[in-house]
Design a protein around this motif. Structure first.
Motif, PDB file in Angstrom:
ATOM      1  N   LEU A 366     -17.961  83.722 -29.284  1.00 32.96           N
ATOM      2  CA  LEU A 366     -17.847  84.344 -27.970  1.00 32.96           C
ATOM      3  C   LEU A 366     -17.788  85.858 -28.139  1.00 32.96           C
ATOM      4  O   LEU A 366     -17.075  86.363 -29.000  1.00 32.96           O
ATOM      5  CB  LEU A 366     -16.588  83.858 -27.241  1.00 32.96           C
ATOM      6  N   ASP A 367     -18.539  86.560 -27.295  1.00 31.37           N
ATOM      7  CA  ASP A 367     -18.541  88.018 -27.323  1.00 31.37           C
ATOM      8  C   ASP A 367     -17.467  88.520 -26.363  1.00 31.37           C
ATOM      9  O   ASP A 367     -17.630  88.471 -25.142  1.00 31.37           O
ATOM     10  CB  ASP A 367     -19.924  88.547 -26.909  1.00 31.37           C
ATOM     11  N   LEU A 368     -16.360  89.029 -26.903  1.00 39.01           N
ATOM     12  CA  LEU A 368     -15.238  89.453 -26.083  1.00 39.01           C
ATOM     13  C   LEU A 368     -15.466  90.807 -25.424  1.00 39.01           C
ATOM     14  O   LEU A 368     -14.611  91.282 -24.671  1.00 39.01           O
ATOM     15  CB  LEU A 368     -13.963  89.498 -26.939  1.00 39.01           C
ATOM     16  N   LEU A 376     -16.286  82.840 -19.755  1.00 41.60           N
ATOM     17  CA  LEU A 376     -15.978  81.468 -19.349  1.00 41.60           C
ATOM     18  C   LEU A 376     -17.211  80.757 -18.785  1.00 41.60           C
ATOM     19  O   LEU A 376     -17.407  79.562 -19.016  1.00 41.60           O
ATOM     20  CB  LEU A 376     -14.843  81.468 -18.336  1.00 41.60           C
ATOM     21  N   ASN A 377     -18.040  81.489 -18.059  1.00 43.06           N
ATOM     22  CA  ASN A 377     -19.275  80.889 -17.557  1.00 43.06           C
ATOM     23  C   ASN A 377     -20.210  80.531 -18.705  1.00 43.06           C
ATOM     24  O   ASN A 377     -20.870  79.489 -18.699  1.00 43.06           O
ATOM     25  CB  ASN A 377     -19.978  81.845 -16.592  1.00 43.06           C
ATOM     26  N   GLY A 378     -20.248  81.411 -19.721  1.00 42.92           N
ATOM     27  CA  GLY A 378     -21.066  81.104 -20.890  1.00 42.92           C
ATOM     28  C   GLY A 378     -20.560  79.882 -21.624  1.00 42.92           C
ATOM     29  O   GLY A 378     -21.350  79.050 -22.095  1.00 42.92           O
ATOM     30  N   VAL A 385     -18.323  71.166 -19.249  1.00 41.27           N
ATOM     31  CA  VAL A 385     -17.208  71.563 -18.386  1.00 41.27           C
ATOM     32  C   VAL A 385     -17.746  72.479 -17.294  1.00 41.27           C
ATOM     33  O   VAL A 385     -18.799  73.100 -17.445  1.00 41.27           O
ATOM     34  CB  VAL A 385     -16.090  72.291 -19.176  1.00 41.27           C
ATOM     35  N   ARG A 386     -17.000  72.560 -16.208  1.00 36.52           N
ATOM     36  CA  ARG A 386     -17.344  73.458 -15.113  1.00 36.52           C
ATOM     37  C   ARG A 386     -16.245  74.514 -14.960  1.00 36.52           C
ATOM     38  O   ARG A 386     -15.067  74.239 -15.204  1.00 36.52           O
ATOM     39  CB  ARG A 386     -17.508  72.688 -13.805  1.00 36.52           C
TER      40      ARG A 386
END
Length: 398
Positions: A366-368, A376-378, A385-386
């Motif tokens: 994850l790219d913070l 979270l969308n990525g 999951v949604r």
């Protein structure tokens, strides 16, 4: 307390409820002033400045007189008449100087009495570094807590804090000086990093720490030469300056890590079931309460974990555990519950998720540097999951 009107700094300094709220904060008083700030009846800057001034002269059973408050307010106005750029840079130092001038006569007389000198010395100096108390109020800003109760609030999301060999502090290339007595300054300082904030800290021996969100570190302004010791809650990546004559020790609630000169990551959040050490270079020995006085010797690319009465030592890719300091989160076969908890700390947001989502295991990156919503969308695009956004600070995964 005033009703339905806006507070100025002068109002705050004369308000008995505000003064008691700063000196002896409660959940009720903090909620009251937070609500006023949210409604715009007190600006964040005025609130922080007035709080800082009262803390600078806090004594257990004395309040400022109206004459002293008036003198203090006049000096604050004088100290504040400067350009906006200079004012932002020197605001707290100017305020502290103004307060000192306003109350110098009483301050010297009151502090030089033998009873108060003894009371201050016994109250400030703890026997063990792990006994240094966490401040009652944390807030949303990075804090430097100097010995005693003097604090400096940093509004930036990240900060660079450095101490030189004499124990003098510098914040973002600006020298800062606590106004307390020299004997009080010779104990311990703290840096507190709330959710959504990050900072680096260079200690007086040149050792450097990168502190993750929701972390606290306790340390002396200057090491005494016989030992180098700090206390950590939360997470930090450390690069320790070698000194064979003065071993470096990191203490947490469950572990004691002893090093001579090395780089490693410590994760010791109180709200997580386990604490870990990941060694990057060099060598360390780790003690935990479950080891009955014995030490575990670690070599690079090993992880030591203590969880309750259980301990584990196994090989890992150390880079996966220190990438957070560079804005990257790497994880391998991690439960989503832990990943989401780390993201909540890092961004300073609340993430709700179902038990089924929490048990899922993932490997990825994850790219913070992106904001929480985008991350979270990525995550939801690559997993079953949604993600639903309630507001800028609250998310739901299901």
């Amino acid at each position: 307390m005033k009703e339905n009107t806006k507070y100025t700094i002068a109002d705050l300094l004369e308000d008995e409820y505000f003064i008691s709220s700063v000196n002896s904060p409660t959940a009720e008083s903090e909620a009251y002033w937070a609500a006023l700030r949210q409604k715009g009846r007190v600006t964040e800057e005025d609130y922080e400045l007035a709080s800082y001034c009262i803390r600078s002269f806090r004594q257990s059973d004395r309040q400022l007189t109206k004459e002293e408050t008036g003198d203090m307010w006049a000096n604050i106005l004088t100290a504040s008449v400067c350009s906006k750029s200079n004012r932002r840079r020197h605001l707290y130092l100017s305020l502290a100087a103004a307060c000192v001038l306003a109350l110098a006569g009483w301050f010297v007389f009151h502090l030089l009495t033998p009873a108060n000198v003894m009371e201050s010395a016994t109250a400030i100096i703890p026997q063990k570094i792990e006994d240094v108390a966490r401040p009652d109020s944390i807030g949303k800003d990075i804090q430097i807590v100097f010995s005693g109760e003097e604090r400096m609030m940093l509004k930036e999301k990240t900060a660079e804090i450095k101490y030189n060999e004499k124990g003098e502090a510098e914040v973002n290339l600006q020298v800062v000086s606590p106004t307390g007595k020299p004997e009080a300054q010779a104990t311990y300082n703290q840096v507190i990093v709330p959710q959504g904030r990050h900072t680096s800290l260079t200690l007086s021996d040149g050792s450097k720490l990168w502190l993750n969100a929701s972390s606290r570190v306790v340390y002396p302004p200057v090491f005494d030469g016989k030992k180098r010791e700090i206390y950590l809650e939360g997470e930090a990546y450390l690069e320790i300056t070698p000194d064979a004559d003065s071993p470096f020790t990191v203490k947490t609630r469950q572990m004691e890590i002893r090093v001579l000169g090395t780089s490693f990551n410590v994760s010791a959040y109180d709200d997580e079931p386990s604490q870990t050490v990941v060694l990057v270079t060099g060598a360390v020995s780790v003690k935990a309460g479950t080891l009955a006085g014995q030490s575990i010797e670690m070599t690079p690319n090993q992880l030591f974990r203590v969880s309750g009465t259980e301990t584990q030592l196994h090989n890992v890719e150390a880079e996966n555990y220190i990438s957070w300091k560079d804005g990257i989160f790497l994880y391998k076969d991690e439960k989503l519950a832990l990943i989401l908890k780390r993201l909540a700390h890092y961004y300073g947001v609340t993430i709700h998720f179902t038990p089924e989502v929490g048990e899922m295991q993932f490997t990825g990156k994850l790219d913070l540097k992106n904001d929480a919503e985008r991350v979270l969308n990525g995550l939801s695009n690559t997993a079953p999951v949604r993600c639903r956004k309630e507001n800028n600070e609250t998310f739901h995964l299901y």
